[in-house]
Enzyme design. Structure first.
Site, PDB file in Angstrom:
ATOM      1  N   ASP A 163       1.824   4.044   2.667  1.00 39.43           N
ATOM      2  CA  ASP A 163       0.780   4.894   2.081  1.00 39.43           C
ATOM      3  C   ASP A 163       1.374   6.050   1.259  1.00 39.43           C
ATOM      4  O   ASP A 163       1.519   5.920   0.048  1.00 39.43           O
ATOM      5  CB  ASP A 163      -0.177   5.398   3.169  1.00 39.43           C
ATOM      6  CG  ASP A 163      -1.578   5.688   2.654  1.00 39.43           C
ATOM      7  OD1 ASP A 163      -1.850   5.424   1.463  1.00 39.43           O
ATOM      8  OD2 ASP A 163      -2.416   6.174   3.451  1.00 39.43           O
ATOM      9  N   HIS A 167      -9.570   0.931  -1.127  1.00 39.51           N
ATOM     10  CA  HIS A 167      -9.525   1.621   0.170  1.00 39.51           C
ATOM     11  C   HIS A 167     -10.929   1.565   0.768  1.00 39.51           C
ATOM     12  O   HIS A 167     -11.913   1.897   0.095  1.00 39.51           O
ATOM     13  CB  HIS A 167      -9.152   3.091  -0.001  1.00 39.51           C
ATOM     14  CG  HIS A 167      -7.699   3.344  -0.286  1.00 39.51           C
ATOM     15  ND1 HIS A 167      -7.025   2.744  -1.301  1.00 39.51           N
ATOM     16  CD2 HIS A 167      -6.809   4.176   0.327  1.00 39.51           C
ATOM     17  CE1 HIS A 167      -5.766   3.178  -1.308  1.00 39.51           C
ATOM     18  NE2 HIS A 167      -5.607   4.055  -0.334  1.00 39.51           N
ATOM     19  N   GLU A 169     -11.181   3.729   6.065  1.00 36.83           N
ATOM     20  CA  GLU A 169     -10.154   4.666   6.554  1.00 36.83           C
ATOM     21  C   GLU A 169     -10.893   5.783   7.305  1.00 36.83           C
ATOM     22  O   GLU A 169     -10.742   5.929   8.507  1.00 36.83           O
ATOM     23  CB  GLU A 169      -9.333   5.225   5.376  1.00 36.83           C
ATOM     24  CG  GLU A 169      -8.242   6.210   5.793  1.00 36.83           C
ATOM     25  CD  GLU A 169      -7.478   6.814   4.611  1.00 36.83           C
ATOM     26  OE1 GLU A 169      -8.009   6.804   3.476  1.00 36.83           O
ATOM     27  OE2 GLU A 169      -6.357   7.328   4.836  1.00 36.83           O
ATOM     28  N   HIS A 212       0.859  -1.185   0.000  1.00 37.66           N
ATOM     29  CA  HIS A 212       0.000   0.000   0.000  1.00 37.66           C
ATOM     30  C   HIS A 212       0.892   1.232   0.000  1.00 37.66           C
ATOM     31  O   HIS A 212       1.259   1.755   1.058  1.00 37.66           O
ATOM     32  CB  HIS A 212      -0.932  -0.034   1.220  1.00 37.66           C
ATOM     33  CG  HIS A 212      -1.938   1.079   1.271  1.00 37.66           C
ATOM     34  ND1 HIS A 212      -3.126   0.993   1.970  1.00 37.66           N
ATOM     35  CD2 HIS A 212      -1.949   2.314   0.712  1.00 37.66           C
ATOM     36  CE1 HIS A 212      -3.813   2.113   1.844  1.00 37.66           C
ATOM     37  NE2 HIS A 212      -3.105   2.950   1.083  1.00 37.66           N
ATOM     38  N   HIS A 214       1.257   4.807  -2.565  1.00 36.45           N
ATOM     39  CA  HIS A 214       0.841   5.584  -3.739  1.00 36.45           C
ATOM     40  C   HIS A 214       2.095   6.238  -4.310  1.00 36.45           C
ATOM     41  O   HIS A 214       2.749   7.010  -3.595  1.00 36.45           O
ATOM     42  CB  HIS A 214      -0.164   6.669  -3.344  1.00 36.45           C
ATOM     43  CG  HIS A 214      -1.397   6.127  -2.686  1.00 36.45           C
ATOM     44  ND1 HIS A 214      -2.582   5.923  -3.369  1.00 36.45           N
ATOM     45  CD2 HIS A 214      -1.632   5.712  -1.406  1.00 36.45           C
ATOM     46  CE1 HIS A 214      -3.488   5.426  -2.535  1.00 36.45           C
ATOM     47  NE2 HIS A 214      -2.947   5.287  -1.345  1.00 36.45           N
TER      48      HIS A 214
HETATM   49  N1  HPA Z   1      -6.516   7.521   1.272  1.00 38.32           N
HETATM   50  C1  HPA Z   1      -7.273   7.731   0.196  1.00 38.32           C
HETATM   51  N2  HPA Z   1      -6.775   8.150  -0.949  1.00 38.32           N
HETATM   52  C2  HPA Z   1      -5.462   8.357  -1.037  1.00 38.32           C
HETATM   53  C3  HPA Z   1      -4.643   8.168   0.046  1.00 38.32           C
HETATM   54  C4  HPA Z   1      -5.196   7.714   1.259  1.00 38.32           C
HETATM   55  O1  HPA Z   1      -4.529   7.524   2.300  1.00 38.32           O
HETATM   56  N3  HPA Z   1      -3.380   8.461  -0.381  1.00 38.32           N
HETATM   57  C5  HPA Z   1      -3.456   8.811  -1.662  1.00 38.32           C
HETATM   58  N4  HPA Z   1      -4.721   8.760  -2.078  1.00 38.32           N
HETATM   59 ZN    ZN Z   2      -3.760   4.786   0.486  1.00 39.52          ZN
END
Ligand code: HPA
Ligand code: ZN
Length: 334
Positions: free
Chosen positions: A275, A194, A197, A14, A16
């Site tokens: 992340d 996702h 969160e 995970h 980006h």
């Molecule tokens: N959450 C949702 N979208 C995202 C994140 C995240 O932590 N990082 C980059 N895009």
């Molecule tokens: Zn993410």
């Protein structure tokens, strides 16, 4: 424990790629592309990295990525991540990218993919890190936009392992993307998303039942729902947990309040990931370290997390077994 963590072979599931854009590289690339950033200095930019929630972070994340213009830019961004990951003994990375963040501002899908891919190939040859790419749909955009993005991706299926779902979660449930995920799945792509969160446990359930994801990214809020936790444990659904992200986006209040150890104790298949490490203050080892210190994780816990990172990956059984053997050789017999 820090040196034990540093030497542990691990996978990252995970991350980006646009979230690995370090301020130093961002400023250098802005200069070379003739782009003005609304900050006087690298320190002024870093001072802005003080987020109150996901949207607050996303605003800067989307601003940062406007610096990325050419194939070389995407290559350099990815290469910098891979070198940094190698230093953390990451042996395999499944990397998210956000094509809509680029195509929306006139950068071609191929420019993005070609640059990232060239770095991934070099990473395998020169650093010994294998990589896979997961293309995320921006959930705050309409499903029709995601459909068009999937069309572009299907012309490059060999280089794209799967699809994911990211960006602003609340108000954009997984069910909004039922059709495009079904089409991706029918085309043989893996699905992740996702969920949980900032959004509720119900979004985790939707991601499983409607999008039929193989992993949940984050998943923290699943803990609000006992029946769901039991199912996640029974079905061994991996959760890609991101501790420093959770702290910086105020998903949890303090490191000691982080639910990672609770998740392990409930038998959930959890992994630790970074992340958006350039924005959240640390790469994968820093995430392991923060949790080890705050939650007093044992060596056994750390080995479980590293093992889970390979088990939850999209590597073949034989590849997973080779990595698990390397963990055993490092940590001693299981
Ligand atoms: N959450 C949702 N979208 C995202 C994140 C995240 O932590 N990082 C980059 N895009
Ligand atoms: Zn993410």
């Amino acid at each position: 424990m820090t040196s034990f963590i540093a030497g542990l072979p691990k996978a990252e599931l995970h991350v980006h790629i646009e979230g690995t854009f370090e301020p130093e590289l961002m400023f250098a690339m802005a200069a070379r592309n003739g782009i003005e950033l609304p900050y006087d200095s690298i320190d002024a930019l870093k001072a802005a990295y003080n987020f109150s929630d996901l949207q607050d972070f996303l605003n800067l994340y989307y601003q940062g990525m406007t610096v990325l213009q050419n194939e070389q830019d995407f290559h350099d961004l990815t290469w910098a991540y891979l070198e940094r990951a190698r230093a953390d003994n990451v042996r395999h990375a499944e990397i998210f990218f956000d094509p809509q963040g680029h195509t929306q501002r006139g950068v071609a899908f191929e420019t993005v993919l070609d640059g990232i891919w060239r770095a991934l190939e070099a990473g395998e040859h020169r650093l010994g890190i294998t990589g896979k790419l997961i293309m995320c749909f921006l959930r705050d955009l309409p499903e029709a936009d995601a459909e068009r993005t999937l069309d572009m991706a299907l012309a490059h299926k060999r280089r794209i392992e799967g699809v994911g779902l990211d960006s602003a979660e609340v108000g954009h449930p997984p069910s909004k993307f039922a059709r495009v995920f079904a089409r991706a799945r029918d085309a043989g792509l893996r699905c992740v998303g996702h969920a949980g969160e900032e959004g509720p446990a119900e979004y985790v359930r939707e991601a499983l039942d409607i999008l039929r994801v193989a992993r949940i990214d984050h998943g923290n809020r699943a803990l609000d729902d006992k029946t769901l936790v039991a199912r996640l444990a029974r079905e061994r659904v991996p959760l890609t947990v991101c501790p420093l992200s959770n702290l910086r986006l105020c998903v949890v209040e303090t490191a000691t309040a982080h639910p990672l150890k609770t998740m392990l104790d409930k038998g959930l298949m959890v992994t630790v990931n970074s992340d958006d490490p350039a924005y959240f203050g640390g790469y994968v080892n820093a995430n392991y370290d923060a949790m080890q210190t705050a939650l007093n994780l044992s060596r056994e816990d750390l080995v479980t997390l590293a093992r889970n990172s390979f088990e939850a990956s999209f590597l073949s059984r034989a590849e997973k077994d080779a990595h698990l053997a390397a963990i055993e050789a490092y940590a001693g017999a299981p």
